[in-house]
Design an enzyme around this catalytic site. Structure first.
Site, PDB file in Angstrom:
ATOM      1  N   HIS A 103      48.817  43.414  81.310  1.00  0.00           N
ATOM      2  CA  HIS A 103      48.432  42.144  80.683  1.00  0.00           C
ATOM      3  C   HIS A 103      49.629  41.286  80.255  1.00  0.00           C
ATOM      4  O   HIS A 103      49.638  40.712  79.168  1.00  0.00           O
ATOM      5  CB  HIS A 103      47.535  42.414  79.476  1.00  0.00           C
ATOM      6  CG  HIS A 103      46.164  42.894  79.819  1.00  0.00           C
ATOM      7  ND1 HIS A 103      45.569  42.672  81.041  1.00  0.00           N
ATOM      8  CD2 HIS A 103      45.256  43.618  79.095  1.00  0.00           C
ATOM      9  CE1 HIS A 103      44.355  43.211  81.050  1.00  0.00           C
ATOM     10  NE2 HIS A 103      44.151  43.803  79.888  1.00  0.00           N
ATOM     11  N   HIS A 177      40.139  37.768  77.247  1.00  0.00           N
ATOM     12  CA  HIS A 177      39.801  39.178  77.008  1.00  0.00           C
ATOM     13  C   HIS A 177      38.786  39.340  75.866  1.00  0.00           C
ATOM     14  O   HIS A 177      38.891  40.274  75.062  1.00  0.00           O
ATOM     15  CB  HIS A 177      41.079  39.966  76.696  1.00  0.00           C
ATOM     16  CG  HIS A 177      41.031  41.414  77.088  1.00  0.00           C
ATOM     17  ND1 HIS A 177      40.332  42.349  76.359  1.00  0.00           N
ATOM     18  CD2 HIS A 177      41.591  42.080  78.116  1.00  0.00           C
ATOM     19  CE1 HIS A 177      40.491  43.539  76.915  1.00  0.00           C
ATOM     20  NE2 HIS A 177      41.243  43.400  77.989  1.00  0.00           N
ATOM     21  N   GLU A 311      36.416  40.015  82.445  1.00  0.00           N
ATOM     22  CA  GLU A 311      37.709  39.381  82.663  1.00  0.00           C
ATOM     23  C   GLU A 311      37.802  38.812  84.082  1.00  0.00           C
ATOM     24  O   GLU A 311      38.214  39.504  85.008  1.00  0.00           O
ATOM     25  CB  GLU A 311      38.829  40.392  82.415  1.00  0.00           C
ATOM     26  CG  GLU A 311      38.757  41.072  81.059  1.00  0.00           C
ATOM     27  CD  GLU A 311      39.565  42.362  81.024  1.00  0.00           C
ATOM     28  OE1 GLU A 311      40.765  42.319  81.387  1.00  0.00           O
ATOM     29  OE2 GLU A 311      39.006  43.414  80.653  1.00  0.00           O
TER      30      GLU A 311
END
Length: 348
Positions: A103, A177, A311
């Site tokens: 991420h 997220h 996501e």
């Protein structure tokens, strides 16, 4: 329409923004990480409750290993061994999950203080968030100009539009997220949420959650959501892929783009329904299998399976394997994707 802005005393440079439409639906977020902290959406009796996970104390977002509500970049997902190559040049990234890059690394977009410009029109209200990521940040090439727009409409839609451009060829795939729980105020877990996904293939993972490069057909497995199924099916499954993910889902589904909606989530008890439509080629569904059970959230203590992440993104597998839509962004090429979350009720 209404837009409320509040400066927080601690941390001093944080601001909270609340978008309100004419129906009473609310979306609250921070300039820190672009974090969506709360979404108030109606149930079948038009009772408004929060349908996302968020901390009770906003200061806890300073340490947010679960990425609650955050904007994710430069690359959403895991990059094996924290390296990738473009045109023969290998880039070493920040390793923040063992040897791998997750991420965007330890200082990804989820930790940025975004510049925010609110806007308000007759039928929508929103925020334009901007950030410049310098060349070499996290190990990535290129200075990237990023703009993310949150728009709340009177159709109870939250639209998230991602715009970016780089002065060098680079890797980029952005997402949000948020953890959704349609029961409202976290009254129940998400195991009985019924989910429909327009996807006949899922990206296979190894036991460290890194894509193998294989695409698995969902037919005959608990990954087949084409006609709807409850999330509990994956939790109780003995399928190796569910086991690798910690008894649940943490997988990238590739959209077929056959159905009216890419994703539909329903909670029969509250009557809430969430539909997701996106220009992205797929999404990662994560059922909070590894959620810490000691966090103080707005409506109580956290636990496993308390939220489901949707996501929408491209797959980092494309950096290593053929057959996936590329997440490589050419120099000066515009990056633009929109994902729309529509909050409604189940039609009887």
């Amino acid at each position: 329409m209404e837009l409320r802005t509040q400066s927080l005393s601690t941390p001093s440079n944080w601001k909270r923004y609340t978008l309100v439409n004419d129906n009473g639906m609310e979306v609250t977020c921070l300039n820190y990480g672009g974090i969506i902290t709360k979404i108030l959406a109606p149930d079948q009796h038009n009772h408004f409750e929060n349908v996302v996970l968020g901390y009770k104390n906003e200061q806890d977002y300073l340490h947010n290993p679960n990425f609650f509500g955050a904007l994710i970049g430069r690359v959403a997902g895991r990059i094996q061994n924290s390296t990738f190559s473009i045109d023969g040049t290998t880039y070493e990234l920040d390793a923040n999950e063992g040897p791998n890059h997750l991420h965007g690394g330890a200082n990804g977009f989820d930790r940025v203080i975004w510049d925010v410009e609110p806007f308000e029109e007759s039928d929508k209200v929103g925020l334009t968030l901007t950030h410049t990521s310098p060349d070499g940040e996290g190990g990535y090439p290129g200075t990237v100009q990023v703009q993310v727009t949150y728009t709340l409409t009177n159709d109870n839609q939250l639209q998230i539009t991602y715009d970016a451009q780089s002065d060098k060829k680079t890797a980029l795939t952005l997402t949000n997220h948020s953890y959704f729980n349609l029961s409202g105020d976290l009254k129940q877990d998400i195991l009985h949420h019924d989910v429909t996904i327009d996807s006949s293939h899922v990206v296979e993972l190894d036991d460290t959650l890194i894509p193998t490069g294989n695409k698995l057909e969902v037919e005959g497995t608990v990954f087949d959501f084409r006609n709807g199924r409850q999330l509990k099916d994956g939790v109780s499954s003995s399928h190796p892929q569910n086991q690798y993910a910690g008894n649940g889902y943490d997988h990238n589904f590739i959209f077929d783009k056959y159905k009216q909606h890419d994703i539909v989530v329903r909670d029969e008890t509250s009557g809430r329904q969430l539909t997701v439509d996106t220009e992205q080629p797929g999404f990662v569904m994560y059922t909070s299998n590894n959620l810490d059970e000691s966090l103080q959230l707005s409506e109580g203590v956290s636990k496993k399976y308390l939220g489901v992440c949707l996501e929408t993104q491209g797959s980092p597998a494309s950096l290593e394997h053929q057959g996936f839509p590329s997440i490589v962004l050419d120099k000066d090429q515009p990056y633009r994707y929109t994902t729309t979350f529509t909050f409604g009720v189940i039609e009887k």
